[in-house]
Scaffold this active site. Sequence first.
Site, PDB file in Angstrom:
ATOM      1  CG  HIS A 143       8.793  20.074  -8.755  1.00  0.00           C
ATOM      2  ND1 HIS A 143       8.622  20.282  -7.356  1.00  0.00           N
ATOM      3  CD2 HIS A 143       9.264  21.390  -9.275  1.00  0.00           C
ATOM      4  CE1 HIS A 143       8.726  21.290  -7.247  1.00  0.00           C
ATOM      5  NE2 HIS A 143       9.042  22.182  -7.979  1.00  0.00           N
TER       6      HIS A 143
ATOM      7  CB  CYS B 235       9.113  14.458  -4.463  1.00  0.00           C
ATOM      8  SG  CYS B 235       9.025  16.035  -3.892  1.00  0.00           S
TER       9      CYS B 235
END
Lengths: 435, 343
Positions: B115, B157
């Site tokens: 992440h 991301c």
Amino acid sequence: MAAPLVLVVLAAVTVRAALYRSSLAAFIAERVEVASPLNAWKRVVEGLALLDLGVSPYSGAIFHETPLIIYLFHFLIEYAELVFMITDVLTAVALYLAIQDFNKVVFKKQKLLIELDKYAPDVAELIQTPMEMHYIPLKVALFYLLNPYTVMSCVAKSTCAINNSVIAFFILATIKGSAFLSAVFLALATYQSLYPLTLFAPALLYLLQRQFIPIKLKSKSFWLYTMQYASLYLCSLVVIICLSFFLLNSWDFIPSVYGFILSVPDLTPNIGLFWYFFAEMFEHFSLFFVCVFQINVFFYTIPLAIKLKEHPVFFLFVQLAIISIFKSYPTVGDVALYMAFLPVWSHLYRFLRNIFILSCVLIFCSFLFPVLWHLWIYAGSANSNFYYAITLTFNIGQILLISDYFYAFLRREFYLTHGLHLTRQDGTEAMLVLK
Amino acid sequence: VCTSRFWFNYRHVANTLSVYRSVKRLGIPDSHIVLMLADDMACNPRNPKPATVFSHKNMELNVYGDDVEVDYRSYEVTVENFLRVLTGRIPPSTPRSKRLLSDDRSNILIYMTGHGGNGFLKFQDSEEITNVELADAFEQMWQKRRYNELLFIIDTCQGASMYERFYSPNIMALASSQVGEDSLSHQPDLGIGVHLMDRYTFYVLEFLEEIHPASQTNMNDLFQVCPKSLCVSTPGHRTDLFQRDPQNVLITDFFGSVRKVEITAETLSLDRDVPGLDSKFPEEELATEPLKYAEQLPVAQIIHQKPKQKDWHPPGGFILGLWALIIMVFFKTYGIKHMKHVF
């Protein structure tokens, strides 16, 4: 009386020898109720092994025995089992002889008091007779030798047996009246574990009584004798400590033995009250509470001395019990020593109020100790609170036992001087209450 | 490197294992791979198919296999350990499998997943590595000559933010999404209950499955993997620091262990008397007896160096003093008249 004693001794030795050869010996030796950090056999062996490797046994936190024990076991380590069996036998024989002499003293005193008309007229049933007291010494030896606590302590080769034996010899010397020997043995007992210091008071009272010196604070002969006895005791203690210095040429043993007993750093669970408190306590309170707990052991001496000054041997018994309950690392061997005295007060049976409950409590707790230990440590389904609860219950049982005997003793003394049938001012039957 | 733990981050472990698998398949041995997985999915109690990690729904491909060698596992995957591996500043007790033993001829592939956000990548739900730290680590590697060329792939991301700050030469970077975009996961598997892979790595894996050690596919093809239509996010790449043209860089330069072998048909003679080189070793020295292995270690001396154990005895003074005291006590108690019986 020698033959039954020999039989009892033989039976005890057989039981111990049988247990030594069985597989239970290893199991018993590691029970925490029987072996504490102060007197475990494993630690003695470890200390001697360290000595053979050229390291001082006091250098780690393993060995907390006195140098005289090092000396004793250095030569006798292969015969350890024999040594412990002989120690138990010696303790029993010493107690036997002591109680035999004590019975004679009790008779003499009783006879004197009857002739002096100090007793009330209707207390004939309370007077002790030679018939009923004939077997008491044998019972004492029996109680000590065949007590499961003593047997377990012996099989575990815990040096508590040696401590008990020194205290038994101290009691024998005191009752025989020899101040010098009594001081020497008391010094040895104090040297080994600190707490027999409190037995100084009952021994002093007994010796004063024997010398017919009245216990008055103003009396010069009282202070003279006290000073004599105290100086004998202190000198022998100093001599023994200095002698121990020469064994290893260091004073290391003092913090290791006495510092350890007083500051209680090792919180392994045992049957005492210290470990749980100090495991739960915050650091900055621990010094205060260590002082409080240690003072608690020594605290009862003076009040008991004031109350029981006419009955020093009972005082000795109560003091022994207080030591075994409140000392920092008690084991069942200490409990066995004062329980050996219970037959001496068997004439108090009619005045004991809670004896059934207390004996049940003590027996059940003794059985529950290993059960809850197993549940806590091995099964994991209990925690330390369970074991602590049993410890608490066991100690409460002991305390109630002692206070019951105390009450019964005082009650009997009261009845002896005031008569069995007490009446109040209005003629109704009165009840004695211990306040 | 997989930086996420917990069961619902299954896909990150699957991503990492897919790249690991491809890289092993193309010839790089475990000794040249440092695999960091922040959590154990194969043996996770929530895994309905234990000892497997699937990359595709319907359980077509088990990327866990039976010879996975994880070097940094679970809580060992920290920013500190990662940077230490890269820069080589590792405690001496670290085993070889946990070190990056690269030199100035090594091509390094770094694949990271987890992440991330704008300028950072989250490790273990408790700490982050920033793009600045990463760039500085690569600069340290460059200055210590720890790589020849470096390919950096990141699937998180806003992954492109992680390669923005690189400033060392010979680095090529790929990311799964641009700044401001999220990288999305591919498909959930209803049998296992979680998303199995991220889109970008899924298509990279598909691409890599076509590669074999002899293939001539180059980096430009890798840049085309996962267009926006398939990936929803826009993959990015950075080649300005790279010396060579990506067209000429083979996939197997980074993903495979392809050696450059030159086969020659002529014989070379290795002559002993090379002119210009004096014989530094006189004949006499060479004729000495060769040392046997056993004699090289003075074992006999070492064994006998332990001092003999002497048994401890109590000092004589102590014994004397103790027994003198005991005898004194005895005679004091029982009177001196017994003395003549003793002696």
